[in-house]
Write a protein that holds these residues in place. Sequence first.
Motif, PDB file in Angstrom:
ATOM      1  N   SER A 105       7.614 -15.082  -3.134  1.00 41.21           N
ATOM      2  CA  SER A 105       7.130 -15.770  -1.928  1.00 41.21           C
ATOM      3  C   SER A 105       7.450 -17.268  -1.968  1.00 41.21           C
ATOM      4  O   SER A 105       6.895 -18.048  -1.205  1.00 41.21           O
ATOM      5  CB  SER A 105       5.611 -15.574  -1.791  1.00 41.21           C
ATOM      6  OG  SER A 105       4.937 -16.025  -2.961  1.00 41.21           O
ATOM      7  N   ASP A 134      12.085 -11.094   4.207  1.00 39.83           N
ATOM      8  CA  ASP A 134      12.052 -10.539   5.557  1.00 39.83           C
ATOM      9  C   ASP A 134      13.180  -9.534   5.811  1.00 39.83           C
ATOM     10  O   ASP A 134      13.204  -8.874   6.859  1.00 39.83           O
ATOM     11  CB  ASP A 134      12.124 -11.659   6.595  1.00 39.83           C
ATOM     12  CG  ASP A 134      10.927 -12.593   6.515  1.00 39.83           C
ATOM     13  OD1 ASP A 134       9.804 -12.085   6.314  1.00 39.83           O
ATOM     14  OD2 ASP A 134      11.121 -13.819   6.602  1.00 39.83           O
ATOM     15  N   HIS A 138      12.579  -0.194   2.957  1.00 39.63           N
ATOM     16  CA  HIS A 138      11.397   0.504   2.420  1.00 39.63           C
ATOM     17  C   HIS A 138      11.874   1.685   1.580  1.00 39.63           C
ATOM     18  O   HIS A 138      12.555   2.577   2.077  1.00 39.63           O
ATOM     19  CB  HIS A 138      10.495   0.973   3.555  1.00 39.63           C
ATOM     20  CG  HIS A 138       9.301   1.740   3.082  1.00 39.63           C
ATOM     21  ND1 HIS A 138       8.276   1.143   2.375  1.00 39.63           N
ATOM     22  CD2 HIS A 138       8.984   3.062   3.186  1.00 39.63           C
ATOM     23  CE1 HIS A 138       7.367   2.057   2.076  1.00 39.63           C
ATOM     24  NE2 HIS A 138       7.770   3.228   2.557  1.00 39.63           N
ATOM     25  N   THR A 146       0.767   0.097  -2.492  1.00 38.03           N
ATOM     26  CA  THR A 146       1.776  -0.970  -2.445  1.00 38.03           C
ATOM     27  C   THR A 146       3.103  -0.421  -1.954  1.00 38.03           C
ATOM     28  O   THR A 146       3.666   0.520  -2.537  1.00 38.03           O
ATOM     29  CB  THR A 146       1.979  -1.600  -3.840  1.00 38.03           C
ATOM     30  OG1 THR A 146       0.761  -2.210  -4.249  1.00 38.03           O
ATOM     31  CG2 THR A 146       3.081  -2.654  -3.812  1.00 38.03           C
ATOM     32  N   SER A 147       3.627  -0.997  -0.876  1.00 36.41           N
ATOM     33  CA  SER A 147       4.929  -0.587  -0.342  1.00 36.41           C
ATOM     34  C   SER A 147       6.054  -1.120  -1.227  1.00 36.41           C
ATOM     35  O   SER A 147       6.024  -2.290  -1.625  1.00 36.41           O
ATOM     36  CB  SER A 147       5.113  -1.107   1.086  1.00 36.41           C
ATOM     37  OG  SER A 147       4.261  -0.430   1.982  1.00 36.41           O
ATOM     38  N   ASP A 149       9.119  -2.377  -0.802  1.00 32.63           N
ATOM     39  CA  ASP A 149      10.000  -2.982   0.203  1.00 32.63           C
ATOM     40  C   ASP A 149      10.914  -3.960  -0.518  1.00 32.63           C
ATOM     41  O   ASP A 149      10.481  -5.059  -0.891  1.00 32.63           O
ATOM     42  CB  ASP A 149       9.190  -3.712   1.268  1.00 32.63           C
ATOM     43  CG  ASP A 149       8.246  -2.801   2.034  1.00 32.63           C
ATOM     44  OD1 ASP A 149       8.526  -1.593   2.104  1.00 32.63           O
ATOM     45  OD2 ASP A 149       7.230  -3.304   2.555  1.00 32.63           O
ATOM     46  N   SER A 187       8.992  -7.694  -0.317  1.00 35.50           N
ATOM     47  CA  SER A 187       8.492  -8.289   0.932  1.00 35.50           C
ATOM     48  C   SER A 187       7.159  -8.985   0.676  1.00 35.50           C
ATOM     49  O   SER A 187       6.474  -8.716  -0.312  1.00 35.50           O
ATOM     50  CB  SER A 187       8.300  -7.201   1.993  1.00 35.50           C
ATOM     51  OG  SER A 187       7.207  -6.363   1.651  1.00 35.50           O
ATOM     52  N   ARG A 188       6.780  -9.864   1.590  1.00 32.36           N
ATOM     53  CA  ARG A 188       5.509 -10.588   1.442  1.00 32.36           C
ATOM     54  C   ARG A 188       4.317  -9.627   1.447  1.00 32.36           C
ATOM     55  O   ARG A 188       3.373  -9.791   0.668  1.00 32.36           O
ATOM     56  CB  ARG A 188       5.361 -11.614   2.572  1.00 32.36           C
ATOM     57  CG  ARG A 188       6.284 -12.822   2.423  1.00 32.36           C
ATOM     58  CD  ARG A 188       6.014 -13.867   3.491  1.00 32.36           C
ATOM     59  NE  ARG A 188       6.855 -15.041   3.307  1.00 32.36           N
ATOM     60  CZ  ARG A 188       8.092 -15.169   3.807  1.00 32.36           C
ATOM     61  NH1 ARG A 188       8.599 -14.178   4.530  1.00 32.36           N
ATOM     62  NH2 ARG A 188       8.796 -16.258   3.606  1.00 32.36           N
ATOM     63  N   ALA A 189       4.366  -8.632   2.318  1.00 25.26           N
ATOM     64  CA  ALA A 189       3.258  -7.674   2.383  1.00 25.26           C
ATOM     65  C   ALA A 189       3.140  -6.886   1.077  1.00 25.26           C
ATOM     66  O   ALA A 189       2.039  -6.621   0.591  1.00 25.26           O
ATOM     67  CB  ALA A 189       3.463  -6.727   3.558  1.00 25.26           C
ATOM     68  N   GLN A 192       1.661  -9.183  -1.608  1.00 24.87           N
ATOM     69  CA  GLN A 192       0.228  -9.359  -1.393  1.00 24.87           C
ATOM     70  C   GLN A 192      -0.544  -8.118  -1.837  1.00 24.87           C
ATOM     71  O   GLN A 192      -1.601  -8.213  -2.472  1.00 24.87           O
ATOM     72  CB  GLN A 192      -0.039  -9.668   0.072  1.00 24.87           C
ATOM     73  CG  GLN A 192      -1.482 -10.000   0.387  1.00 24.87           C
ATOM     74  CD  GLN A 192      -1.622 -11.010   1.519  1.00 24.87           C
ATOM     75  OE1 GLN A 192      -0.999 -12.056   1.510  1.00 24.87           O
ATOM     76  NE2 GLN A 192      -2.440 -10.685   2.493  1.00 24.87           N
ATOM     77  N   SER A 193      -0.003  -6.947  -1.547  1.00 22.24           N
ATOM     78  CA  SER A 193      -0.653  -5.707  -1.943  1.00 22.24           C
ATOM     79  C   SER A 193      -0.718  -5.581  -3.459  1.00 22.24           C
ATOM     80  O   SER A 193      -1.754  -5.219  -4.027  1.00 22.24           O
ATOM     81  CB  SER A 193       0.093  -4.506  -1.356  1.00 22.24           C
ATOM     82  OG  SER A 193      -0.498  -3.293  -1.760  1.00 22.24           O
ATOM     83  N   GLU A 344      -5.399 -13.339   0.040  1.00 24.32           N
ATOM     84  CA  GLU A 344      -4.320 -14.168   0.575  1.00 24.32           C
ATOM     85  C   GLU A 344      -3.602 -14.848  -0.584  1.00 24.32           C
ATOM     86  O   GLU A 344      -4.222 -15.443  -1.457  1.00 24.32           O
ATOM     87  CB  GLU A 344      -4.872 -15.228   1.539  1.00 24.32           C
ATOM     88  CG  GLU A 344      -3.781 -16.056   2.200  1.00 24.32           C
ATOM     89  CD  GLU A 344      -4.330 -17.067   3.203  1.00 24.32           C
ATOM     90  OE1 GLU A 344      -3.528 -17.601   3.985  1.00 24.32           O
ATOM     91  OE2 GLU A 344      -5.553 -17.318   3.196  1.00 24.32           O
TER      92      GLU A 344
END
Length: 415
Positions: A105, A134, A138, A146-147, A149, A187-189, A192-193, A344
């Motif tokens: 990130s 970005d 997937h 957790t994805s 990605d 990925s950011r998501a 974070q997960s 976060e």
Amino acid sequence: MDLKIRYFKEDIPFHVDDSHHPIVLNPRKCPALESEAGEVVRALEHPIDSPRLKDIVKPGEKIVIVTSDISRPMPSWVALPCVLDELGKAGVRDEDVTVVFGLGSHRKQTEEEKKRLVGEEVYNRVRCIDSDPDDFIHMGTCKNGTSVDIFRTVAEADWRILVGNVEYHYFAGYSGGMKAIMPGVSSRAAIQSNHRNMIKEGAYAGNLEGNPVRDDIEEVYQYCPVDFILNVALDENHHIAYAAAGHHVKAHRKACEFLDSIYKIHIDHPADVVIVSTSGFPKDINLYQAQKSIDNAKHSVKEGGIMVVAAACKEGFGSDVFAKWIMQYDTPDDRIKAIHEHFELGGHKSAALALVEKKCNIYLVTDMEDDLVRKANMTPFHNLQEAVDAAFAKMGKDASCYIIPDGGSTLPMED
């Protein structure tokens, strides 16, 4: 005892009365190497639980080498020429190789920074690009949600090679290994997960067994396989002291074992007062960076004790999100409760700091403004000796003491 520890770019003297029986916790000396590159070549020629890299890859196929960005001390300019030479022995052409800097990130890098990281020769030989959180594919989902990605260039490669350094990480246990993929090129998501697991039991520096963050990281391999890794451990001058290559877990663990032999320091019991330096610039440039030393040192201080931290923090908090969490919540309990309710990135460091503050008082010797230090639930000082004297005045004449000159690298722990 008269001592000195690093504060920003100078050594600051202070005194601890011998009645406190102060003990200095220094890393052990790394064995001397004739050549950093020679150690990398040795590891590549003798991989752990894996064929040599030259016997794995095939000419004409797309090869990705993931390495660290500018925020990490990995000497890629030493390691990557050795890796490219090994690939060349398999007939791999430079145009089929891409070096990807795993940003996670973090911010994008300038071309000059990329060139400095890999060296001019490598930069001119092969394509060198930043990962993009970005632009991902997937590839699956871990059992905790957790994805997987993964940055498109890495996901679409025929062969994946990971290069990185191993050091203590305050919730993944150690850096290195599959961490180059998750969070490195994720990925950011997804990041974070994965990082949500930091608040679970077992997620702490130096721990790999039952660590939910590391378990999640290594489960990613099932969906995004890695063919070969090269991990190094560094000495106090950030020179390569040891290299391990081969299997994505077993080679990583060997590098971790070496790190422990140098930087994990056994203590018989925690002390009443612990005096810690980050080892100065750049590790104390802001509180976001200095937090790592605070977290490493937490194992050495008693419940209800005092940690005296020397960290200039000339850039203040060092992260907008981190600062927002410090300013938004009044107490350590508030921050810990909030991270459970809405995780976060950036805020997670404020929660990690809060967990230490729940254990001990932190006296911060710093250039930061007093009001900001107090808002972060620490006691501000601008003179190291005054902070040390205040700590012993509070903890008493029989208070025990450790001094940790390099909190960013040293991990003191009871067995």
